[in-house]
Each structure stands twice: as C-alpha cells, then as structure tokens.
Design an enzyme around this catalytic site. Structure first.
Site, PDB file in Angstrom:
ATOM      1  N   HIS A  47      12.586   5.792  -1.677  1.00  0.00           N
ATOM      2  CA  HIS A  47      11.404   5.219  -2.332  1.00  0.00           C
ATOM      3  C   HIS A  47      11.823   4.259  -3.432  1.00  0.00           C
ATOM      4  O   HIS A  47      12.434   4.659  -4.421  1.00  0.00           O
ATOM      5  CB  HIS A  47      10.504   6.309  -2.923  1.00  0.00           C
ATOM      6  CG  HIS A  47       9.298   5.733  -3.623  1.00  0.00           C
ATOM      7  ND1 HIS A  47       8.146   5.413  -2.954  1.00  0.00           N
ATOM      8  CD2 HIS A  47       9.098   5.372  -4.915  1.00  0.00           C
ATOM      9  CE1 HIS A  47       7.275   4.901  -3.801  1.00  0.00           C
ATOM     10  NE2 HIS A  47       7.830   4.867  -5.007  1.00  0.00           N
ATOM     11  N   GLY A  93      -0.994  -9.158  -3.247  1.00  0.00           N
ATOM     12  CA  GLY A  93      -1.560  -8.362  -2.164  1.00  0.00           C
ATOM     13  C   GLY A  93      -0.785  -7.109  -1.828  1.00  0.00           C
ATOM     14  O   GLY A  93      -1.042  -6.484  -0.799  1.00  0.00           O
ATOM     15  N   THR A  95      -0.257  -3.468  -1.620  1.00  0.00           N
ATOM     16  CA  THR A  95      -1.145  -2.311  -1.739  1.00  0.00           C
ATOM     17  C   THR A  95      -0.385  -0.990  -1.640  1.00  0.00           C
ATOM     18  O   THR A  95      -0.915   0.038  -2.041  1.00  0.00           O
ATOM     19  CB  THR A  95      -2.234  -2.335  -0.657  1.00  0.00           C
ATOM     20  OG1 THR A  95      -1.616  -2.374   0.633  1.00  0.00           O
ATOM     21  CG2 THR A  95      -3.130  -3.559  -0.825  1.00  0.00           C
ATOM     22  N   HIS A  98       5.876   0.908  -2.001  1.00  0.00           N
ATOM     23  CA  HIS A  98       7.154   1.309  -1.407  1.00  0.00           C
ATOM     24  C   HIS A  98       7.597   0.051  -0.672  1.00  0.00           C
ATOM     25  O   HIS A  98       6.929  -0.384   0.275  1.00  0.00           O
ATOM     26  CB  HIS A  98       6.950   2.495  -0.466  1.00  0.00           C
ATOM     27  CG  HIS A  98       8.193   3.007   0.197  1.00  0.00           C
ATOM     28  ND1 HIS A  98       8.546   4.353   0.228  1.00  0.00           N
ATOM     29  CD2 HIS A  98       9.166   2.359   0.883  1.00  0.00           C
ATOM     30  CE1 HIS A  98       9.676   4.506   0.890  1.00  0.00           C
ATOM     31  NE2 HIS A  98      10.079   3.306   1.307  1.00  0.00           N
ATOM     32  N   HIS A 100       8.486  -2.964   1.421  1.00  0.00           N
ATOM     33  CA  HIS A 100       8.447  -3.137   2.876  1.00  0.00           C
ATOM     34  C   HIS A 100       8.361  -4.612   3.215  1.00  0.00           C
ATOM     35  O   HIS A 100       7.802  -5.401   2.465  1.00  0.00           O
ATOM     36  CB  HIS A 100       7.266  -2.375   3.497  1.00  0.00           C
ATOM     37  CG  HIS A 100       5.949  -2.702   2.868  1.00  0.00           C
ATOM     38  ND1 HIS A 100       5.554  -2.141   1.672  1.00  0.00           N
ATOM     39  CD2 HIS A 100       4.959  -3.526   3.237  1.00  0.00           C
ATOM     40  CE1 HIS A 100       4.362  -2.595   1.338  1.00  0.00           C
ATOM     41  NE2 HIS A 100       3.973  -3.462   2.269  1.00  0.00           N
TER      42      HIS A 100
END
Ligand code: 5GP
Ligand code: ZN
Length: 114
Positions: A47, A93, A95, A98, A100
């Site tokens: 994480h 943007g 949301t 974590h 990605h």
C-alpha cells in the site's frame, strides 16, 4: 495492508476482482467501471498512496509497475496502442489512494483528456 483501502482488500482476497497479472510485488485487475474495452489497473502489492510517494520511497517499484503495464498494454492494444494514466490527488481525479496505473485500450482515445 491498509484496512481502509479497497485495493488492499482486493489484493488480500477479501473483495473479488478479475486479475490480469499477479506476482509478489505487482498486480493488475480489471477496472469495475471500464472506460474502454480493456481497462486494467496495475498497482504495487504494497500500500502506497500515490505515484510520487512510491517514487520517493521505492523507485524500483515504479519501474516494475510500469513494466507490467507495458506488457499488458502491448498485449491488449496491439498495433493500435494503448494509454496509461496515473491520477494523483483529488484535482486529477484520484479516487482510490493506492497507487495504480490505468491501462486503456480497444477504442480510439481522444486527446486532451477531460
Ligand atoms: P482513480 O480514480 O483513483 O484514478 O481510479 C480508481 C479506479 O478504481 C476507478 O477507475 C474505479 O472504477 C476503480 N475501482 C473502484 N473500486 C473498485 C473495485 O472495488 N474493484 C475494481 N476492480 N475497480 C474499482
Ligand atoms: Zn492499499
């Protein structure tokens, strides 16, 4: 693992997802709300909230995540290509906090993005 993080829960097997790739350090899942015929999310298993935090703490892992994104993008995008997107922060943007990489392919993708 961050108990409040939806991607950590997916990586722990607590929430189902379709995995396109998984090793000890990097995973790729299908986005639940796909924006293109191929829409994958490539992430570190550990994480970390966002890309700059990952670059600061584990720069080699940035490379590994992008290597997996590249392989998947090539495989799914073929000669037409593919798009990688990393949103950082709410104004961009992001949301899910974590890190990605979105991998999008399978349709014409316009520029500039919204
Ligand atoms: P962001 O907005 O942070 O750049 O991207 C988060 C992405 O995660 C969104 O495209 C959203 O559709 C996807 N997403 C959110 N919750 C889930 C989930 O529970 N499962 C999967 N597979 N994708 C999710
Ligand atoms: Zn997480």
């Amino acid at each position: 693992m961050d108990e409040a993080c939806i991607f950590c829960k997916i990586l722990a097997g607590e929430i189902p997802a379709t995995f396109a790739y998984r090793d000890e350090r990097v995973a790729a899942i299908a986005d639940v709300n796909p924006q293109a015929p191929t829409h994958l999310l490539v992430m570190p298993v550990v994480h970390v909230a966002n890309m700059p935090a990952l670059a600061d703490s584990q720069p080699a892992l940035v490379s590994e995540v992008f290597s997996v994104a590249s392989r998947l993008g090539r495989a799914h995008g073929g000669d037409d290509g593919f798009r990688t997107v990393v949103n950082t922060g709410p104004g961009a943007g992001q949301t899910v906090e974590h890190m990605h990489v979105h991998v999008l392919a399978g349709r014409d993708l316009r520029w500039p993005p919204g």
